[in-house]
Design an enzyme around this catalytic site. Structure first.
Site, mmCIF file in Angstrom:
data_model
loop_
_atom_site.group_PDB
_atom_site.id
_atom_site.type_symbol
_atom_site.label_atom_id
_atom_site.label_comp_id
_atom_site.label_asym_id
_atom_site.label_seq_id
_atom_site.Cartn_x
_atom_site.Cartn_y
_atom_site.Cartn_z
ATOM 1 N N CYS A 50 0.834 -1.198 0.000
ATOM 2 C CA CYS A 50 0.000 0.000 0.000
ATOM 3 C C CYS A 50 0.870 1.250 0.000
ATOM 4 O O CYS A 50 1.972 1.255 0.547
ATOM 5 C CB CYS A 50 -0.918 0.013 1.223
ATOM 6 S SG CYS A 50 -2.105 1.393 1.181
ATOM 7 N N ASP A 52 0.340 3.808 1.638
ATOM 8 C CA ASP A 52 0.264 4.402 2.977
ATOM 9 C C ASP A 52 1.663 4.706 3.527
ATOM 10 O O ASP A 52 2.544 3.839 3.520
ATOM 11 C CB ASP A 52 -0.458 3.397 3.907
ATOM 12 C CG ASP A 52 -0.841 4.019 5.238
ATOM 13 O OD1 ASP A 52 0.064 4.536 5.932
ATOM 14 O OD2 ASP A 52 -2.031 3.972 5.593
ATOM 15 N N ARG A 54 2.798 4.856 6.317
ATOM 16 C CA ARG A 54 3.219 4.086 7.503
ATOM 17 C C ARG A 54 3.690 2.680 7.154
ATOM 18 O O ARG A 54 4.113 1.929 8.038
ATOM 19 C CB ARG A 54 2.057 4.014 8.509
ATOM 20 C CG ARG A 54 1.638 5.378 9.027
ATOM 21 C CD ARG A 54 0.270 5.321 9.680
ATOM 22 N NE ARG A 54 -0.800 5.034 8.706
ATOM 23 C CZ ARG A 54 -2.089 4.980 9.009
ATOM 24 N NH1 ARG A 54 -2.472 5.185 10.255
ATOM 25 N NH2 ARG A 54 -2.989 4.724 8.078
ATOM 26 N N HIS A 106 -2.286 -4.105 4.787
ATOM 27 C CA HIS A 106 -2.121 -3.711 6.196
ATOM 28 C C HIS A 106 -3.478 -3.436 6.836
ATOM 29 O O HIS A 106 -4.390 -2.918 6.183
ATOM 30 C CB HIS A 106 -1.206 -2.485 6.322
ATOM 31 C CG HIS A 106 -1.786 -1.219 5.760
ATOM 32 N ND1 HIS A 106 -2.309 -0.226 6.565
ATOM 33 C CD2 HIS A 106 -1.962 -0.806 4.485
ATOM 34 C CE1 HIS A 106 -2.749 0.766 5.793
ATOM 35 N NE2 HIS A 106 -2.554 0.436 4.529
ATOM 36 N N CYS A 109 -6.259 -0.079 6.740
ATOM 37 C CA CYS A 109 -6.037 0.506 5.410
ATOM 38 C C CYS A 109 -7.191 1.449 5.043
ATOM 39 O O CYS A 109 -8.354 1.029 4.979
ATOM 40 C CB CYS A 109 -5.898 -0.605 4.369
ATOM 41 S SG CYS A 109 -5.523 0.017 2.712
HETATM 42 CO CO CO Z 1 -3.540 1.149 2.906
#
Ligand code: CO
Length: 222
Positions: A50, A52, A54, A106, A109
């Site tokens: 992803c 993302d 993080r 994750h 998400c």
């Molecule tokens: Co995500």
């Protein structure tokens, strides 16, 4: 030319200062590190994860540059018409000859969460539709989970499993198997709350696992 605001300039200066300090630390640890990497990369893993902020692949694996080939997009989707993802996959498998591909989702998400809701968000709705399709295929199981958090976690896992299969169904992976290459596609999930990876225990290792309709012989169109 637009002059950056002073605060913006300071923030940018800080990023460059951090970069210089990092490069210096790497050189102190291994003086040949960058010269060696500049000549060749030999990653052992293609990571599809992803976007993302993080879920930074190298950082959470505690691996240096040069070790992981990475493709990231919103909700780690593997869409068979996505030329960006397909190009990364082809390069990783055919040129870099990675023996492992990991699809890593994750928990928590935002893409998966948005796909479970009914609000329009714009262009991205067309991307998130792929996650709704996964939900729809597993609606009986997912609708049966009363706790919304657990239902979302389960959709995160099911989404990863589907995307893992999508990698395996690509002609790139099928051709590698046809050439007798060992190539495994694995499904992992990362926990934002504890920083730990979970192996979902699903791996695809050969064409017999991808479903008959998706199996294709090489040799091109006649
Ligand atoms: Co995500």
């Amino acid at each position: 030319m637009v002059r950056p605001e002073p605060s913006e300039a300071t923030a940018m200066d800080e990023l460059f200062a951090r970069n210089r300090a990092w490069a210096e630390r790497m050189r102190a640890r291994d003086p040949e590190f960058f010269t060696r990497l500049a000549g060749q990369q030999a990653p052992r893993l293609l990571w599809i994860g992803c976007a993302d902020s993080r879920v930074a692949a190298n950082q959470l694996l505690d691996l240096d540059p040069g070790t992981v080939f990475v493709h990231r997009n919103i909700a780690n989707l593997v869409i068979h018409t996505d030329i960006n993802m397909l190009s990364v996959l082809q390069f990783a498998v055919e040129i870099l000859r990675v023996p492992q591909v990991v699809v890593c989702g994750h928990y928590g998400c935002g893409g998966v969460r948005a796909a479970m809701a009914d609000r329009q968000l714009g262009l991205i709705d067309n991307w998130l539709r792929h996650i709704k399709d996964v939900y729809d295929q597993h609606a009986a199981e997912l609708d049966g989970i009363a706790d919304p958090g657990r239902r979302e976690d389960r959709l995160v896992e099911l989404n990863v499993l589907h995307q893992t299969l999508h990698v395996a169904r690509s002609t790139v992976v099928q051709n590698a198997w046809a050439d007798g290459r060992r190539l495994e596609i694995r499904a992992w999930v990362y926990g934002l709350e504890d920083g730990l990876l979970r192996d979902l225990g699903y791996r695809v290792r050969g064409p017999e696992e991808i479903g008959a309709i998706y199996r294709m012989m090489g040799g091109g169109v006649t």
